[in-house]
Write an enzyme that holds these catalytic residues in place. Structure first.
Site, mmCIF file in Angstrom:
data_model
loop_
_atom_site.group_PDB
_atom_site.id
_atom_site.type_symbol
_atom_site.label_atom_id
_atom_site.label_comp_id
_atom_site.label_asym_id
_atom_site.label_seq_id
_atom_site.Cartn_x
_atom_site.Cartn_y
_atom_site.Cartn_z
ATOM 1 N N HIS A 1 21.422 -35.716 -6.256
ATOM 2 C CA HIS A 1 20.707 -36.371 -5.154
ATOM 3 C C HIS A 1 19.196 -36.234 -5.300
ATOM 4 C CE1 HIS A 1 24.399 -37.363 -3.093
ATOM 5 N NE2 HIS A 1 24.823 -36.119 -3.331
ATOM 6 N N GLU B 1 10.946 -14.152 -10.391
ATOM 7 C CA GLU B 1 10.017 -13.085 -9.995
ATOM 8 C C GLU B 1 9.574 -12.212 -11.165
ATOM 9 O OE1 GLU B 1 11.401 -10.146 -7.097
ATOM 10 O OE2 GLU B 1 13.421 -10.292 -7.879
ATOM 11 N N GLU C 1 20.411 -15.792 -6.067
ATOM 12 C CA GLU C 1 19.906 -14.482 -6.468
ATOM 13 C C GLU C 1 19.474 -14.506 -7.944
ATOM 14 O OE1 GLU C 1 18.768 -12.052 -5.132
ATOM 15 O OE2 GLU C 1 18.883 -10.373 -6.511
ATOM 16 N N TRP D 1 -2.795 -2.811 -1.461
ATOM 17 C CA TRP D 1 -2.285 -4.138 -1.805
ATOM 18 C C TRP D 1 -2.942 -5.072 -0.807
ATOM 19 C CZ3 TRP D 1 1.332 -7.674 0.528
ATOM 20 C CH2 TRP D 1 1.855 -8.625 -0.355
ATOM 21 N N LYS E 1 7.191 -3.804 -3.721
ATOM 22 C CA LYS E 1 8.577 -3.387 -3.516
ATOM 23 C C LYS E 1 8.988 -3.502 -2.052
ATOM 24 C CE LYS E 1 12.594 -1.755 -4.500
ATOM 25 N NZ LYS E 1 13.524 -2.751 -5.060
ATOM 26 N N CYS F 1 0.823 -1.209 0.000
ATOM 27 C CA CYS F 1 0.000 0.000 0.000
ATOM 28 C C CYS F 1 0.861 1.264 0.000
ATOM 29 C CB CYS F 1 -0.877 0.033 1.247
ATOM 30 S SG CYS F 1 -1.820 -1.458 1.482
ATOM 31 N N ASN G 1 -1.947 1.985 6.020
ATOM 32 C CA ASN G 1 -0.949 0.993 5.580
ATOM 33 C C ASN G 1 -0.640 0.126 6.776
ATOM 34 O OD1 ASN G 1 -0.673 2.090 3.108
ATOM 35 N ND2 ASN G 1 1.482 2.672 3.327
ATOM 36 N N GLY G 2 -0.538 -1.170 6.576
ATOM 37 C CA GLY G 2 -0.185 -2.053 7.685
ATOM 38 C C GLY G 2 -1.304 -3.028 7.979
ATOM 39 N N ARG H 1 5.257 0.440 -5.883
ATOM 40 C CA ARG H 1 5.176 -0.397 -4.687
ATOM 41 C C ARG H 1 4.284 -1.611 -4.898
ATOM 42 N NH1 ARG H 1 6.436 2.500 0.311
ATOM 43 N NH2 ARG H 1 4.964 1.166 1.371
ATOM 44 N N LYS I 1 15.723 -13.651 -9.315
ATOM 45 C CA LYS I 1 15.457 -12.633 -10.354
ATOM 46 C C LYS I 1 14.637 -13.240 -11.481
ATOM 47 C CE LYS I 1 16.083 -9.693 -8.776
ATOM 48 N NZ LYS I 1 16.614 -9.634 -7.435
HETATM 49 C C1 AGP Z 1 13.849 -8.964 -4.691
HETATM 50 O O1 AGP Z 1 13.992 -8.600 -6.001
HETATM 51 C C2 AGP Z 1 12.654 -8.461 -3.974
HETATM 52 N N1 AGP Z 1 12.333 -7.151 -4.254
HETATM 53 C C3 AGP Z 1 12.574 -8.859 -2.506
HETATM 54 O O2 AGP Z 1 13.029 -10.161 -2.351
HETATM 55 C C4 AGP Z 1 13.287 -7.928 -1.484
HETATM 56 O O3 AGP Z 1 14.673 -8.067 -1.599
HETATM 57 C C5 AGP Z 1 12.809 -8.285 -0.061
HETATM 58 O O4 AGP Z 1 11.432 -8.074 0.026
HETATM 59 C C6 AGP Z 1 13.534 -7.516 1.020
HETATM 60 O O5 AGP Z 1 13.347 -6.145 0.907
HETATM 61 P P1 AGP Z 1 14.233 -5.119 1.720
HETATM 62 O O6 AGP Z 1 15.642 -5.278 1.239
HETATM 63 O O7 AGP Z 1 13.663 -3.782 1.416
HETATM 64 O O8 AGP Z 1 14.114 -5.481 3.167
#
Ligand code: AGP
Length: 610
Positions: free
Chosen positions: A506, A490, A483, A74, A605, A2, A100-101, A27, A487
């Site tokens: 395995h 996602e 990582e 969201w 985000k 949000c 938010n929250g 976001r 990427k």
């Molecule tokens: C990765 O591409 C994501 N955006 C996600 O995994 C992100 O790294 C994670 O939510 C942690 O966010 P932060 O670093 O703001 O705590």
């Protein structure tokens, strides 16, 4: 996640609020809404879908008021729908609330309110807030007192924005655990969950802390602490500009941010090295005695930041000889922790506002650990509650898929590892200066690595229709693979997993069929032959094999179908380069599939709920 924006002043609130919400689109959200007050009437518009849906309705039926609040939602409680969208209003249409929250005790509050005759329209937790304010308004002298009473009943995380017909010249904003800033204007003031929302109007802001309330009118901002005392707060000036938060000629934020990595890494590293090759980590005030006292380190983070932590563990263990454990922040609280005042907890978070990381921080603090945070956002919650803060200087990261935040986190770990090694006398001063000299060369090597994009576009074309893909590697390369896999999945939505190369046989090797893409990361000299054997195992089973390596391509040409070569650097630093082709492959695969790269489905985000 949000986003919230509020405005009071001489401009039309609709224009400022909508503009701010657009800046927060990155976001991630599923619905949006706005409420304003004009001529004593509260007006509400809210719809499921993108902001363009709300904009279309506002074109037909615009808001005239000069005080307003807006929200991008969201969904957490209740599906995305018009009725679940924010703002929420009370039955007499006199109070509007954005949130938010998560209100954790909303069920018990809802029951209490229903028993008293309140009718709920939505499935959200937020609606209890507006009815609770309505309830206390009946016995309170003003809206602020009613808000205070209502908030005292809430448990959970919230950044709230409230407007009321009872006091149409004020907005009330309250914070607990969810990010909130107040922007200072001239004859106008603002609040928002995030800086880009208001940066077009002001650079002067206040960070609202937990349990603080701001009463915002057009010429005045008054802050109260949790005991309702008026408090004076420090202003912050934002130094980065809108250009840094917009695409600057690139088609997507993600591509822009991949290309910004040489600068981001240079900013993070170079200003922390003096002319004699000493690291200047003046934000970290752990002294010699404290270091000798540290028995072990816990790195706690989520997602990409967690993956950076895996590299951090390898680097610190290998160079500073300190035992390190890496925990996923959402699991940390529920795991058995072996932490005490001899443990250094390193929290890693780009945003500094991730709810799981904040919860881990609270626990670690309660257990007496020293907390060092690595974050990209100055003044963020994680930063403010840490003993020491290492700021990565990546600039605002807008794309949901993290890129420059990751590489600058690695740079941070390299520097922390080297400094700890020096303080623990695990390396001589001579070695220390030599390694710092190698570190200084990294931004240039990152720049050179951007040349791998062309090759990655070819690879993206070949893997775009794959149903699944795999990353393999050993040691540091395994962590880079984690990582790379995050990427690719996602943003391309291709199911991708990463495995320690030796572990494939395995079980997972059963998934390899004709043309399954297997991307091997190959930078660690001592593990080279072993990983090459594992590549042969999957190649023999029909996999389309790709190697990302810093070795001479002639030496390994026979082992893979495609090779991406990155510059050679000190073995311990190789990950910061090897990850870049993985970012490009993910980006171009996503583009070729026609996906929304910067706002992938179901993702946000900054994840400010647990
Ligand atoms: C990765 O591409 C994501 N955006 C996600 O995994 C992100 O790294 C994670 O939510 C942690 O966010 P932060 O670093 O703001 O705590």
């Amino acid at each position: 996640m949000c986003g919230i924006v509020g405005y009071i002043g001489w401009q039309k609130a609709q224009d400022v609020v909508m503009n701010g919400l657009e800046k927060l689109e990155y976001r991630g959200y599923d619905s949006s809404g706005i409420a304003t007050i004009f001529n004593g009437q509260l007006k509400l518009s809210k719809y499921k879908g993108r902001l363009s849906v709300l904009s279309k309705h506002l074109e037909e039926d615009p808001h005239q008021g000069h005080v307003g609040i807006g929200h991008t939602r969201w969904a957490t409680h209740g599906q995305p729908s018009d009725v679940n969208s924010h703002p929420h209003i009370n039955e007499s249409n006199s109070v509007a609330v954005i949130h938010n929250g998560i209100i954790e005790n909303y069920r018990e509050l809802k029951k209490e309110l229903i028993d008293e005759g309140y009718i709920f329209k939505s499935q959200t937790d937020t609606e209890v807030v507006v009815h609770m304010i309505d309830k206390y308004l009946k016995t309170s002298v003003d809206i602020l007192s009613a808000v205070n009473m209502a908030v005292s009943r809430l448990r959970g995380a919230y950044a709230l924005g409230i407007i009321s017909k009872a006091d149409p010249d004020k907005i009330i904003a309250v914070r607990k655990e969810s990010p909130l800033i107040v922007g200072i204007g001239d004859g106008e003031n603002f609040f928002a969950s995030d800086i880009p929302a208001i940066l077009e109007y002001t650079r002067e802001i206040y960070y609202v802390d937990n349990d603080e309330t701001a009463v915002i009118s057009k010429d005045d901002i008054i802050f109260y602490d949790k005991d309702k005392n008026i408090i004076k707060k420090d202003k912050f000036t934002i130094t980065w500009d809108m250009d840094a938060a917009t695409k600057g000629g690139y088609p997507h934020f993600m591509l822009k941010e991949i290309n910004e990595q040489p600068k981001a890494v240079a900013d993070t590293i170079l200003r922390r090295i003096d002319e004699n090759n000493n690291l200047i980590l003046d934000d970290i005030r752990i002294d010699d005695t404290q270091i000798q006292n540290i028995n072990d380190i816990y790195i706690v983070a989520c997602g990409t930041a967690y993956n950076a932590g895996l590299i951090g563990k390898y680097v610190i263990e290998n160079i500073a000889n300190i035992r390190v454990r890496v925990d996923i922040a959402s699991e940390f609280r529920y795991n058995k922790q072996f932490i005490n005042d001899k443990t250094l907890v390193i929290l890693v978070s780009q945003s500094g506002e991730t709810a799981d990381t904040l919860a881990a921080q609270k626990l670690a603090k309660a257990k007496g650990c020293r907390i060092l945070s690595i974050t990209n956002v100055v003044g963020s919650s994680v930063a403010r509650n840490s003993d020491d803060v290492f700021y990565t200087l990546a600039g605002p990261e807008i794309a949901v898929a993290s890129t420059k935040a990751y590489t600058t986190m690695l740079a941070a770990f390299y520097m922390i590892g080297i400094e700890l090694a020096k303080l623990k006398r695990e390396i001589s001063i001579n070695e220390y200066h030599k390694i710092v000299e190698l570190l200084k060369k990294l931004p240039q090597k990152v720049e050179e690595t951007l040349k791998t994009e062309e090759k990655c576009i070819e690879i993206a074309e070949k893997i775009k229709n794959a149903k699944s893909a795999f990353y393999i590697g050993r040691g540091l390369d395994d962590s880079v693979g984690k990582e790379g896999a995050l990427k690719l999945k996602e943003i391309s939505y291709i199911y991708t997993e990463s495995f320690a190369a030796g572990e494939l046989k395995h079980g997972t090797i059963a998934l390899i069929e004709e043309n399954t893409p297997v991307i091997a990361v190959l930078t660690q000299d001592k593990l080279l032959e072993k990983t090459i054997s594992n590549i042969q195992e999957v190649k023999a089973r029909g996999a389309y094999t790709i190697i990302i390596t810093d070795k001479d391509s002639n030496d390994i040409a026979n082992y893979a179908d495609d090779i991406v070569v990155v510059p050679k650097v000190y073995d311990l630093f190789s990950s910061i380069l090897a990850v870049i082709p993985a970012q490009f492959i993910a980006y171009h695969t996503s583009i070729k599939k026609g996906n929304d790269v910067d706002k992938p489905r179901n993702l946000a985000k900054s994840v400010t709920v647990e």
